[in-house]
Write an enzyme that holds these catalytic residues in place. Sequence first.
Site, mmCIF file in Angstrom:
data_model
loop_
_atom_site.group_PDB
_atom_site.id
_atom_site.type_symbol
_atom_site.label_atom_id
_atom_site.label_comp_id
_atom_site.label_asym_id
_atom_site.label_seq_id
_atom_site.Cartn_x
_atom_site.Cartn_y
_atom_site.Cartn_z
ATOM 1 N N ASP A 242 40.964 57.316 47.877
ATOM 2 C CA ASP A 242 38.871 57.094 49.147
ATOM 3 C C ASP A 242 39.146 55.631 48.725
ATOM 4 O OD1 ASP A 242 37.556 57.469 50.144
ATOM 5 O OD2 ASP A 242 36.934 59.714 49.666
ATOM 6 N N ASP A 248 29.407 49.894 46.644
ATOM 7 C CA ASP A 248 28.530 50.674 45.686
ATOM 8 C C ASP A 248 28.600 50.524 44.482
ATOM 9 O OD1 ASP A 248 26.672 50.497 47.839
ATOM 10 O OD2 ASP A 248 26.812 52.305 48.407
HETATM 11 P P1 ATP Z 1 32.448 49.757 51.279
HETATM 12 O O1 ATP Z 1 32.179 49.425 52.277
HETATM 13 O O2 ATP Z 1 34.003 50.730 51.380
HETATM 14 O O3 ATP Z 1 32.252 50.325 50.188
HETATM 15 P P2 ATP Z 1 32.461 46.774 50.645
HETATM 16 O O4 ATP Z 1 33.348 46.547 51.745
HETATM 17 O O5 ATP Z 1 31.545 46.969 50.494
HETATM 18 O O6 ATP Z 1 33.462 48.699 50.675
HETATM 19 P P3 ATP Z 1 35.242 46.209 48.361
HETATM 20 O O7 ATP Z 1 34.939 44.715 49.260
HETATM 21 O O8 ATP Z 1 35.916 46.464 49.893
HETATM 22 O O9 ATP Z 1 33.888 46.862 49.025
HETATM 23 O O10 ATP Z 1 34.842 46.439 47.626
HETATM 24 C C1 ATP Z 1 33.812 46.463 46.869
HETATM 25 C C2 ATP Z 1 35.337 46.367 45.676
HETATM 26 O O11 ATP Z 1 36.155 47.217 45.052
HETATM 27 C C3 ATP Z 1 35.845 45.335 45.339
HETATM 28 O O12 ATP Z 1 35.593 43.705 44.983
HETATM 29 C C4 ATP Z 1 37.178 45.385 44.056
HETATM 30 O O13 ATP Z 1 36.519 45.471 43.132
HETATM 31 C C5 ATP Z 1 37.128 47.294 43.983
HETATM 32 N N1 ATP Z 1 38.049 47.800 44.842
HETATM 33 C C6 ATP Z 1 37.717 47.838 46.622
HETATM 34 N N2 ATP Z 1 38.919 48.119 47.348
HETATM 35 C C7 ATP Z 1 40.343 48.449 46.033
HETATM 36 C C8 ATP Z 1 40.927 48.461 45.889
HETATM 37 N N3 ATP Z 1 42.259 49.465 47.365
HETATM 38 N N4 ATP Z 1 42.119 48.428 44.558
HETATM 39 C C9 ATP Z 1 41.225 48.253 43.717
HETATM 40 N N5 ATP Z 1 39.922 47.377 43.983
HETATM 41 C C10 ATP Z 1 39.266 47.703 44.915
#
Ligand code: ATP
Length: 299
Positions: A242, A248
């Site tokens: 998930d 955040d």
């Molecule tokens: P969300 O809106 O879902 O909270 P976001 O779009 O703001 O996320 P993302 O770039 O998707 O941010 O994720 C933030 C950080 O979380 C990434 O830089 C990475 O370090 C980690 N992360 C996210 N998804 C994964 C994954 N599937 N496997 C490993 N690390 C992940």
Amino acid sequence: MTGRGRVVVAGSANVDLVVDVPRPPRAGETILGGDLRRSPGGKGANQAVAAARAGGADTTFLGTLGDDEPAGLLLASLDGAGVRTDLVEHVSVPTGTAFITVSPGGENTIVVAPGANARLRLGARHGDRIAAADVVLTQLEVPLDVVRAAAAARRPGALLALNAAPSRRLPRDVWDTVDLLIVNEHEAAELAGDTAGPDTLARALRERVPAVVITLGRQGCLVAEGDRAPLHIPGVPVEAVDTTGAGDTFCGALCAALARALPLPEAARLAGAAAALAVTRPGAQAAVPTADEVAAFAA
Ligand code: ATP
């Protein structure tokens, strides 16, 4: 600075109402979903929980809740993570609420009723706590004046970090107060007004603020500061369960590490480990790992 580092997070707190659906509803359509789940959320509260629990920082949350039952759920989660909530205000409008449908393909729909979050104002009563912080972290689910007031109240040398989500156009004076911008790839493209790749976006945004982190989901993140070329910090491979709140967790853990005066690339590596662990667990705040778990995982 204390050994733990002090972080103030000024932002939103929402109760998330989540229902699984077979597919997203179309306009005008009613569909049946699964059982309702209710969990604490909101970017500000999620990030405060992450700064305290995953980052081990002495963390204060500045936010506004309703005078209602959902407020209790949010306070319990913040308190449980060791976040200071003594400056949280209660107002006579409903606590912020996010209505979320989750489809099997992961195509979520989200409607946020900001409620009490729209009433957040920072004033004299918050001044001492903000001035004591090493890092002040803000987002855009609350009025822009919160970012301005947080920036004005920080002490010289303290870092003003802005997670520019949900993305919106930023006036010049707000750009000028930001020390560290944290965005995902979509937000980076919108802010830069460009559809280029992340490296180009990081360079473009770096022209406007001293330091930029662009998160790239499982690919990790890009760190751009000073005149150095953007540095790619790879993601930590995990079995994602998930990804709610990954961003955040990353922001809170990053700011906690910066409050301990770690260099930005090292802080981003720890934040990536914290966020990777969080995506292996369901929920947003409930998924945030402890600082010991992060240290063991990142070792
Ligand atoms: P969300 O809106 O879902 O909270 P976001 O779009 O703001 O996320 P993302 O770039 O998707 O941010 O994720 C933030 C950080 O979380 C990434 O830089 C990475 O370090 C980690 N992360 C996210 N998804 C994964 C994954 N599937 N496997 C490993 N690390 C992940």
